[in-house]
Design a protein around this motif. Structure first.
Motif, short mmCIF file in Angstrom:
data_model
loop_
_atom_site.label_atom_id
_atom_site.label_comp_id
_atom_site.label_asym_id
_atom_site.label_seq_id
_atom_site.Cartn_x
_atom_site.Cartn_y
_atom_site.Cartn_z
N SER A 175 -6.20 12.09 2.09
CA SER A 175 -6.66 11.35 3.24
C SER A 175 -7.00 9.91 2.89
O SER A 175 -6.93 9.49 1.74
CB SER A 175 -7.89 12.04 3.81
OG SER A 175 -8.97 11.87 2.94
N ALA A 176 -7.38 9.20 3.93
CA ALA A 176 -7.96 7.89 3.86
C ALA A 176 -8.67 7.66 2.54
O ALA A 176 -9.70 8.25 2.28
CB ALA A 176 -8.96 7.77 4.99
N GLN A 177 -8.15 6.80 1.70
CA GLN A 177 -8.88 6.44 0.48
C GLN A 177 -9.76 5.23 0.75
O GLN A 177 -10.48 4.78 -0.14
CB GLN A 177 -7.89 6.09 -0.63
CG GLN A 177 -7.02 7.24 -1.07
CD GLN A 177 -6.26 6.89 -2.33
OE1 GLN A 177 -5.74 5.79 -2.47
NE2 GLN A 177 -6.20 7.82 -3.26
N PRO B 158 -1.04 7.72 0.35
CA PRO B 158 -2.02 8.46 1.16
C PRO B 158 -2.69 7.58 2.22
O PRO B 158 -3.36 8.10 3.10
CB PRO B 158 -3.03 8.96 0.13
CG PRO B 158 -2.90 8.02 -1.01
CD PRO B 158 -1.49 7.52 -1.03
N ASN B 159 -2.53 6.27 2.12
CA ASN B 159 -3.14 5.38 3.10
C ASN B 159 -2.18 4.96 4.20
O ASN B 159 -2.52 4.14 5.03
CB ASN B 159 -3.71 4.15 2.38
CG ASN B 159 -4.86 4.55 1.50
OD1 ASN B 159 -5.92 4.95 1.98
ND2 ASN B 159 -4.65 4.52 0.19
N PRO C 160 -5.27 13.27 -5.08
CA PRO C 160 -4.81 14.21 -4.05
C PRO C 160 -3.33 14.03 -3.75
O PRO C 160 -2.84 12.91 -3.64
CB PRO C 160 -5.66 13.83 -2.83
CG PRO C 160 -6.07 12.41 -3.07
CD PRO C 160 -6.11 12.20 -4.54
N ALA D 39 -5.83 10.04 10.06
CA ALA D 39 -5.06 9.33 9.04
C ALA D 39 -4.82 10.20 7.81
O ALA D 39 -4.53 9.69 6.75
CB ALA D 39 -5.79 8.05 8.65
N SER D 40 -4.97 11.51 7.96
CA SER D 40 -4.82 12.39 6.80
C SER D 40 -3.56 13.23 6.92
O SER D 40 -3.20 13.68 8.01
CB SER D 40 -6.01 13.36 6.72
OG SER D 40 -7.19 12.64 6.63
N LEU D 41 -2.92 13.48 5.79
CA LEU D 41 -1.79 14.38 5.76
C LEU D 41 -2.16 15.60 4.92
O LEU D 41 -2.82 15.48 3.90
CB LEU D 41 -0.58 13.68 5.12
CG LEU D 41 -0.03 12.48 5.88
CD1 LEU D 41 0.99 11.74 5.03
CD2 LEU D 41 0.61 12.91 7.18
N ARG E 261 -4.54 0.75 11.13
CA ARG E 261 -4.95 2.02 10.52
C ARG E 261 -5.61 2.93 11.55
O ARG E 261 -6.52 2.52 12.25
CB ARG E 261 -5.95 1.72 9.41
CG ARG E 261 -6.15 2.89 8.54
CD ARG E 261 -7.06 2.63 7.37
NE ARG E 261 -7.38 3.94 6.87
CZ ARG E 261 -6.50 4.73 6.32
NH1 ARG E 261 -5.26 4.33 6.16
NH2 ARG E 261 -6.84 5.93 5.95
#
Lengths: 406, 406
Positions: free
Chosen positions: A25-27, A118-119, B114, B128-130, B249
């Motif tokens: 996810s969002a880093q 990931p972003n 991750p 915003a997560s995969l 974002r």
């Protein structure tokens, strides 16, 4: 008020908790960022990593040579760049050049392990591969067609049709132009076919076809039309994980791809569309095009149904591969010269051929064009830089669509 | 023949080359694999990695405690398991138990970074997560509703409607049941609303709503209906990267989410649907439901439009959070007792409330139910295990839909 704050926080936390199931996810770092000078910055947070690299098709290409069956071939691999570690374990790379307006794909490699960004939630699936996507649109440039603008948008539907050939329902993607739902107008239809590894999603995700259509129609550069994206793997119900086989791994080695079954079945798709949508159901208002395997399909569907399509577009068509000789439905591929004569005798509005200068299929396409030239058959031809890549197929679609139904 | 082989190989290579732009691709190992005994094996190829772990919500939950605003709270984090390295640098983990039929999400952590499963193209985006997705369907179990079966499939469309409130076009997801396109039948309509971090895609991806509808309708357990999935963030045109803001974002801190604007605008969505689809445009044939923020929206849209919906479903509704008190459109949240009286005086068919026993919103939902009980207002109530999670929302939708339009 305290209770309110706790609960509001809890809601956010609750949702975040759900997102944390994700972890991927969002880093908290921004990537990619298109800078005002046109350079692009990529970031990846990995405090424990030893080496982070980036592979993307906006970087200078690596020309790789290899031998296959004793023959030397070249392959253009995407370029690679190294990220540098900064404060907080945030690795960063900024291109030393302005990135040309286009749509690109990229991935990170973290200590040798491939990772998507990931972003960046903008992800494309190509067969069984995932990549992060970088879109650099610019007004006045072609890539602006690939961006979403505040123009009237068509509807994009996932529709199932009963395939008598396959013996089960199969999925189509159907684009109906803005205004379709609320009018009685009838529209011409363009059928758009994918390559051997794709499916009914490919042109919409990697091809940006619905954005191209929305934008060309809004500019008045293309006629409003219905666009149908088929699944050319007739043994498949639908895209991977959209069909009843569950986790069956997507593969390119699908049966019934280039042996005539799909081509034979195509009139049932046209019949379904003509009976379920407000189409102008006649040759003059029907077009077909496809990339790679879809270009091969386009040619043979056109030649075997000379009264069906007035416009045909072959994009990097996978012709001359010899698959015709081992086909289950040989009749589809036989007597090409006779079928060409019949097809051209009916004066189709346009046969359009596009291919990249370094495409491994350019030789077989040149042979096909030589045949057309020798017989004096007219066609429109476009040659572009680069090889067998989506950038070219987006360009060909953008060039082909404005020529239709005029 | 040699030439044929070369060219056939080249085609495959050409496509692979395009996939290799991806890099994040097929590692040639299979993951996940649901074994005959119900255990599940996960694999990740990383010869250079030192430690590979797996985090997923099928593993025993970790109960984490933390303090917020001086108050002790708990959070159930997904469990973690370690993979072991085997031949060829392929890391592997097999659950020591049969994984119960359900839909799960998971990610790998490779040396602390991750990563989603590169061998599984089944990916969900949540805000915003995969995450990678594991679906374990089983005949006779609820999760079988989440799988795709060879039953008649409805059409799933992305449709844009002009929002006078927002001042721009906004995107909806619309499900029309199998047979809709080729009939003159009119259908009832269910409106389904997402949570604060979601959008018009959330119920279709994480909620498996279209599979649930296809399967319930095919079994004869639900009436054929049109289902409309709105985007409840009225300041947004569409899901992230499906709107004209490009790379902005995705965030949960969107303006205009729980301050009345969306609720005020809702009749314009109903009007659009009734004028563009063959609906039965009356209260008796209209339902609405939503999860978390969408449950909150559902309550207030229902109460402020007591003649619009005959069925309302509040799934883990985010009520009692205090956001009503700072709202731009305060009138939407005022005089709840009076609005409840009016609403129930019109004898709606059903108010349905569902929540998880460990949901952080259960207290505020209990308070709301106590209010209904005190006034003698009827409602249907379902309490399930677990908290504020998609598993529960899929269950609630599966329970709610069969009760509609009977």
């Amino acid at each position: 008020m305290k209770r309110i704050l706790i609960l509001l926080s809890a809601i956010l936390l609750g949702i975040t908790a759900s997102a944390q199931q994700a972890l991927y996810s969002a880093q908290g770092v921004e990537s990619p960022v298109i800078n005002p000078d046109g350079t692009v910055t990529f970031r990846y947070q990995a405090p424990k990593a030893v080496k982070v690299t980036l592979s993307g098709d906006f970087l200078p290409v690596q020309h790789l040579e290899f031998e296959m069956n004793g023959q030397k071939m070249t392959y253009d691999a995407p370029g690679v760049a190294e990220l540098r570690e900064g404060p907080g374990g945030v690795w960063e790379y900024t291109t030393p050049f302005a990135v040309a307006p286009e749509m690109y794909t990229y991935t990170f490699s973290v200590d040798g392990n491939p990772v998507i960004d990931p972003n960046n939630v903008f992800v494309n699936r190509d067969i069984a591969s995932l990549t992060s996507v970088l879109l650099v649109p610019q007004a006045g440039e072609r890539s602006d067609l690939y961006a979403i603008h505040r123009v009237p948008h068509g509807t994009v539907s996932k529709v199932w049709y009963p395939s008598a050939t396959a013996g089960f329902d199969r999925r189509l993607t159907v684009y109906t132009p803005a205004g379709y739902e609320n009018s009685k107008t009838r529209y011409p239809v363009l059928y758009v076919l994918h390559g051997i590894g794709g499916d009914e999603d490919a042109w919409v995700t990697q091809g940006r076809a619905t954005q191209i259509l929305d934008n060309l129609i809004a500019r008045g550069e293309a006629k409003p039309m219905i666009v149908v994206f088929t699944n050319g793997n007739i043994s498949q119900e639908a895209a991977p994980l959209e069909n009843s086989t569950g986790y069956t791994r997507p593969t390119m080695a699908l049966p019934q791809t280039m042996e005539g079954t799909f081509e034979t079945s195509f009139p049932e798709v046209v019949k379904f569309i003509d009976s379920h949508y407000r189409t102008i159901a006649r040759k003059q208002s029907r077009a077909i095009c496809g990339l790679s395997m879809g270009g091969f399909h386009t040619l043979y569907i056109t030649l075997n149904n000379p009264d069906l399509f007035n416009y045909s577009g072959m994009f990097s068509a996978a012709i001359g591969t010899g698959s015709e000789e081992t086909a289950a439905h040989k009749e589809i591929y036989e007597n090409v010269d006779g079928k060409l004569a019949t097809y051209f005798s009916k004066k189709p509005a346009m046969l359009w051929i596009g291919i990249g200068r370094t495409d491994f299929l350019i030789e077989s396409n040149n042979e096909f064009r030589a045949k057309l030239d020798a017989a004096g058959y007219p066609y429109t031809y476009m040659e572009t830089d680069g090889g067998h890549i989506w950038r070219n197929w987006r360009i060909y679609l953008s060039e082909f669509v404005p020529l239709l139904f005029k």
